[in-house]
Motif scaffolding. Structure first.
Motif, PDB file in Angstrom:
ATOM      1  N   PRO A   1      -7.013   8.024  34.095  1.00 16.39           N
ATOM      2  CA  PRO A   1      -7.410   8.549  35.402  1.00 16.39           C
ATOM      3  C   PRO A   1      -6.518   9.682  35.882  1.00 16.39           C
ATOM      4  CG  PRO A   1      -6.156   6.544  35.711  1.00 16.39           C
ATOM      5  CD  PRO A   1      -6.274   6.748  34.206  1.00 16.39           C
ATOM      6  N   ARG A   2      -7.116  10.604  36.613  1.00 12.14           N
ATOM      7  CA  ARG A   2      -6.329  11.672  37.247  1.00 12.14           C
ATOM      8  C   ARG A   2      -6.090  11.327  38.717  1.00 12.14           C
ATOM      9  NH1 ARG A   2      -4.346  16.424  37.253  1.00 12.14           N
ATOM     10  NH2 ARG A   2      -4.874  18.034  38.777  1.00 12.14           N
ATOM     11  N   TYR A   3      -7.057  10.636  39.314  1.00 12.26           N
ATOM     12  CA  TYR A   3      -6.931  10.218  40.712  1.00 12.26           C
ATOM     13  C   TYR A   3      -7.097   8.701  40.789  1.00 12.26           C
ATOM     14  CZ  TYR A   3      -7.387  15.164  41.781  1.00 12.26           C
ATOM     15  OH  TYR A   3      -7.185  16.521  41.832  1.00 12.26           O
ATOM     16  N   VAL A   4      -6.028   8.050  41.268  1.00  9.61           N
ATOM     17  CA  VAL A   4      -6.016   6.589  41.352  1.00  9.61           C
ATOM     18  C   VAL A   4      -5.768   6.177  42.797  1.00  9.61           C
ATOM     19  CG1 VAL A   4      -4.988   4.446  40.473  1.00  9.61           C
ATOM     20  CG2 VAL A   4      -5.043   6.497  39.020  1.00  9.61           C
ATOM     21  N   LEU A   5      -6.504   5.165  43.242  1.00  8.87           N
ATOM     22  CA  LEU A   5      -6.281   4.560  44.559  1.00  8.87           C
ATOM     23  C   LEU A   5      -5.920   3.099  44.344  1.00  8.87           C
ATOM     24  CD1 LEU A   5      -6.484   4.585  47.702  1.00  8.87           C
ATOM     25  CD2 LEU A   5      -8.917   3.992  47.434  1.00  8.87           C
TER      26      LEU A   5
ATOM     27  N   ALA B   1      -1.286  13.819  37.668  1.00 10.86           N
ATOM     28  CA  ALA B   1      -2.152  12.760  38.201  1.00 10.86           C
ATOM     29  C   ALA B   1      -1.626  12.340  39.570  1.00 10.86           C
ATOM     30  CB  ALA B   1      -2.166  11.565  37.253  1.00 10.86           C
ATOM     31  N   ARG B   2      -2.517  11.803  40.404  1.00 14.94           N
ATOM     32  CA  ARG B   2      -2.116  11.357  41.748  1.00 14.94           C
ATOM     33  C   ARG B   2      -2.475   9.897  41.938  1.00 14.94           C
ATOM     34  NH1 ARG B   2      -4.335  15.384  46.211  1.00 14.94           N
ATOM     35  NH2 ARG B   2      -2.893  14.221  47.572  1.00 14.94           N
ATOM     36  N   LEU B   3      -1.499   9.133  42.432  1.00 13.85           N
ATOM     37  CA  LEU B   3      -1.694   7.708  42.712  1.00 13.85           C
ATOM     38  C   LEU B   3      -1.452   7.492  44.200  1.00 13.85           C
ATOM     39  CD1 LEU B   3      -1.869   4.648  42.339  1.00 13.85           C
ATOM     40  CD2 LEU B   3       0.244   4.755  41.014  1.00 13.85           C
ATOM     41  N   ILE B   4      -2.534   7.154  44.928  1.00 14.59           N
ATOM     42  CA  ILE B   4      -2.437   6.894  46.365  1.00 14.59           C
ATOM     43  C   ILE B   4      -2.423   5.385  46.553  1.00 14.59           C
ATOM     44  CG2 ILE B   4      -3.477   7.365  48.633  1.00 14.59           C
ATOM     45  CD1 ILE B   4      -2.982   9.908  46.915  1.00 14.59           C
ATOM     46  N   THR B   5      -1.423   4.851  47.227  1.00 14.03           N
ATOM     47  CA  THR B   5      -1.380   3.411  47.449  1.00 14.03           C
ATOM     48  C   THR B   5      -1.308   3.135  48.948  1.00 14.03           C
ATOM     49  OG1 THR B   5      -0.279   1.328  46.855  1.00 14.03           O
ATOM     50  CG2 THR B   5       1.135   3.282  47.062  1.00 14.03           C
TER      51      THR B   5
ATOM     52  N   HIS C   1      14.646   3.164  43.207  1.00 13.39           N
ATOM     53  CA  HIS C   1      15.500   2.580  42.157  1.00 13.39           C
ATOM     54  C   HIS C   1      14.919   2.884  40.775  1.00 13.39           C
ATOM     55  CE1 HIS C   1      18.748  -0.203  40.971  1.00 13.39           C
ATOM     56  NE2 HIS C   1      17.967  -0.434  39.935  1.00 13.39           N
ATOM     57  N   ALA C   2      13.591   2.877  40.708  1.00 12.76           N
ATOM     58  CA  ALA C   2      12.927   3.122  39.423  1.00 12.76           C
ATOM     59  C   ALA C   2      12.913   4.595  39.053  1.00 12.76           C
ATOM     60  CB  ALA C   2      11.493   2.577  39.480  1.00 12.76           C
ATOM     61  N   GLY C   3      13.327   5.432  40.028  1.00 11.00           N
ATOM     62  CA  GLY C   3      13.321   6.878  39.762  1.00 11.00           C
ATOM     63  C   GLY C   3      11.919   7.435  39.766  1.00 11.00           C
ATOM     64  N   LEU C   4      11.021   6.685  40.425  1.00 15.81           N
ATOM     65  CA  LEU C   4       9.633   7.132  40.491  1.00 15.81           C
ATOM     66  C   LEU C   4       9.536   8.220  41.551  1.00 15.81           C
ATOM     67  CD1 LEU C   4       7.317   5.798  38.874  1.00 15.81           C
ATOM     68  CD2 LEU C   4       6.584   4.771  41.019  1.00 15.81           C
ATOM     69  N   ASP C   5       8.852   9.290  41.214  1.00 11.81           N
ATOM     70  CA  ASP C   5       8.707  10.383  42.150  1.00 11.81           C
ATOM     71  C   ASP C   5       7.649   9.979  43.179  1.00 11.81           C
ATOM     72  OD1 ASP C   5       7.942  13.920  41.816  1.00 11.81           O
ATOM     73  OD2 ASP C   5       8.926  12.714  43.357  1.00 11.81           O
ATOM     74  N   ALA C   6       8.119   9.390  44.277  1.00 11.50           N
ATOM     75  CA  ALA C   6       7.162   8.885  45.270  1.00 11.50           C
ATOM     76  C   ALA C   6       7.495   9.452  46.631  1.00 11.50           C
ATOM     77  CB  ALA C   6       7.240   7.358  45.323  1.00 11.50           C
ATOM     78  N   GLN C   7       6.446   9.633  47.429  1.00  8.22           N
ATOM     79  CA  GLN C   7       6.749  10.102  48.775  1.00  8.22           C
ATOM     80  C   GLN C   7       5.959   9.273  49.772  1.00  8.22           C
ATOM     81  OE1 GLN C   7       4.816  14.040  48.079  1.00  8.22           O
ATOM     82  NE2 GLN C   7       4.254  13.906  50.242  1.00  8.22           N
ATOM     83  N   ASP C   8       6.528   9.115  50.951  1.00  6.20           N
ATOM     84  CA  ASP C   8       5.847   8.360  52.000  1.00  6.20           C
ATOM     85  C   ASP C   8       5.036   9.368  52.810  1.00  6.20           C
ATOM     86  OD1 ASP C   8       6.979   6.294  54.781  1.00  6.20           O
ATOM     87  OD2 ASP C   8       5.077   7.258  54.304  1.00  6.20           O
ATOM     88  N   LYS C   9       3.723   9.361  52.575  1.00  9.29           N
ATOM     89  CA  LYS C   9       2.880  10.384  53.194  1.00  9.29           C
ATOM     90  C   LYS C   9       2.888  10.259  54.708  1.00  9.29           C
ATOM     91  CE  LYS C   9       0.497  13.236  51.571  1.00  9.29           C
ATOM     92  NZ  LYS C   9       0.797  14.631  51.189  1.00  9.29           N
ATOM     93  N   SER C  10       3.277   9.069  55.185  1.00  6.13           N
ATOM     94  CA  SER C  10       3.241   8.944  56.657  1.00  6.13           C
ATOM     95  C   SER C  10       4.477   9.622  57.255  1.00  6.13           C
ATOM     96  CB  SER C  10       3.191   7.475  57.053  1.00  6.13           C
ATOM     97  OG  SER C  10       3.882   6.692  56.115  1.00  6.13           O
TER      98      SER C  10
ATOM     99  N   VAL D   1       3.191   9.432  43.200  1.00  6.99           N
ATOM    100  CA  VAL D   1       2.841   8.289  44.045  1.00  6.99           C
ATOM    101  C   VAL D   1       2.914   8.698  45.509  1.00  6.99           C
ATOM    102  CG1 VAL D   1       3.434   5.936  44.732  1.00  6.99           C
ATOM    103  CG2 VAL D   1       3.711   6.640  42.343  1.00  6.99           C
ATOM    104  N   GLU D   2       1.818   8.453  46.230  1.00  7.22           N
ATOM    105  CA  GLU D   2       1.778   8.727  47.672  1.00  7.22           C
ATOM    106  C   GLU D   2       1.456   7.420  48.388  1.00  7.22           C
ATOM    107  OE1 GLU D   2      -0.606  12.191  45.943  1.00  7.22           O
ATOM    108  OE2 GLU D   2      -0.612  12.588  48.112  1.00  7.22           O
ATOM    109  N   LEU D   3       2.410   6.967  49.177  1.00  8.17           N
ATOM    110  CA  LEU D   3       2.316   5.678  49.867  1.00  8.17           C
ATOM    111  C   LEU D   3       1.813   5.916  51.287  1.00  8.17           C
ATOM    112  CD1 LEU D   3       2.935   2.636  50.255  1.00  8.17           C
ATOM    113  CD2 LEU D   3       5.336   3.227  50.401  1.00  8.17           C
ATOM    114  N   LEU D   4       0.674   5.327  51.622  1.00  5.41           N
ATOM    115  CA  LEU D   4       0.117   5.482  52.979  1.00  5.41           C
ATOM    116  C   LEU D   4       0.273   4.166  53.731  1.00  5.41           C
ATOM    117  CD1 LEU D   4      -3.314   7.267  52.339  1.00  5.41           C
ATOM    118  CD2 LEU D   4      -1.070   8.287  52.743  1.00  5.41           C
TER     119      LEU D   4
END
Ligand SMILES: O=c1[nH]cnc2c(O)cc(-c3ccc(F)cc3)cc12
Ligand SMILES: [Mg+2]
Length: 228
Positions: free
Chosen positions: A59-63, A84-88, A105-114, A126-129
């Protein structure tokens, strides 16, 4: 009581998993939850089914609906190519906070979209909503410039599985071939969701029997391909 279960998971991972190593974070959560304290991560057995579906779908776009501590978010993210984009989506702010710290901690490139301070646009995978899925799903196209999802992992509250699936359809967020993968369709169970995806002509559905995370109780995941 001082700490919460997600905090105890976070502290165990911070003490025992290697920084920047997402696999060691995943296995540390599994070892904590199988040896010390049960928690509602998808776990290692159903996690292998999730992995297989991600690899098969490419997948390129995951929810993801239902982040909790981010265990399945990390399982999915580690298998996605750059770009790829993962929206959670998580409605519990404490869970979301713990997930963010586990991603770090995992070094995952994640951002808090809020959070407004981050640059706009998908600078990371990873985009956390933070919020309710029923409120956020209708906003995804406009706010995040998402058109359709290739894969949706449904793992939040069982009563929301069906209404949120209908919402994804109505918002035009599914295309022919989009894959829905739903956790816990046997335990705790999502009977109305199962009845819908198994009887609707718009889905081809398949059950993967497994066990409830960290226990010898029957559970399973349902993979449903949207036919458009
Ligand atoms: O509420 C849940 N959301 C997402 N996943 C879950 C999950 O994998 C398991 C359970 C769960 C299962 C059995 C039990 F006795 C108590 C809770 C709940 C959720
Ligand atoms: Mg679950």
């Amino acid at each position: 009581s001082g700490t919460t279960r997600p905090m105890r998971i976070l502290h165990y991972v911070q003490r025992s998993a290697k920084c920047g190593d997402v696999l060691s974070v995943i296995s540390a959560i599994d070892s904590f939850c199988s040896k010390v304290e049960w928690a509602m991560n998808v776990g290692d057995k159903k996690g292998e089914i999730l992995d297989a579906v991600v690899l098969e779908t490419r997948p390129r776009y995951v929810l993801e609906l239902g982040t909790y501590c981010g265990y399945s978010t990390m399982r999915i993210a580690r298998l996605l190519p750059p770009g790829a984009r993962l929206i959670t989506i998580e409605m519990n702010s404490h869970y979301a906070q713990v997930a963010k710290e586990l991603f770090q901690h995992a070094g995952l490139d994640a951002q808090d979209k809020s959070a407004e301070k981050r640059p706009a646009g998908p600078t990371c995978k990873v985009e956390l909503l933070l919020g309710s899925s029923s409120v956020l799903i209708p906003q995804l196209k406009k706010k995040l410039d998402i058109d359709k999802f290739d894969l949706v992992f449904i793992d939040h509250w069982k009563v929301s599985y069906l209404p949120d699936t209908r919402l994804l359809e109505e918002c035009g967020l599914l295309k022919s071939g989009s894959v829905l993968l739903a956790d816990n369709v046997t335990c705790p169970g999502a009977p109305d969701y199962l009845e819908y995806v198994r009887n609707s002509p718009r889905y081809r559905s398949q059950y993967f029997p497994s066990q409830l995370e960290y226990l010898q109780v029957e559970d399973g995941v349902e993979k449903s391909v949207f036919l458009g």
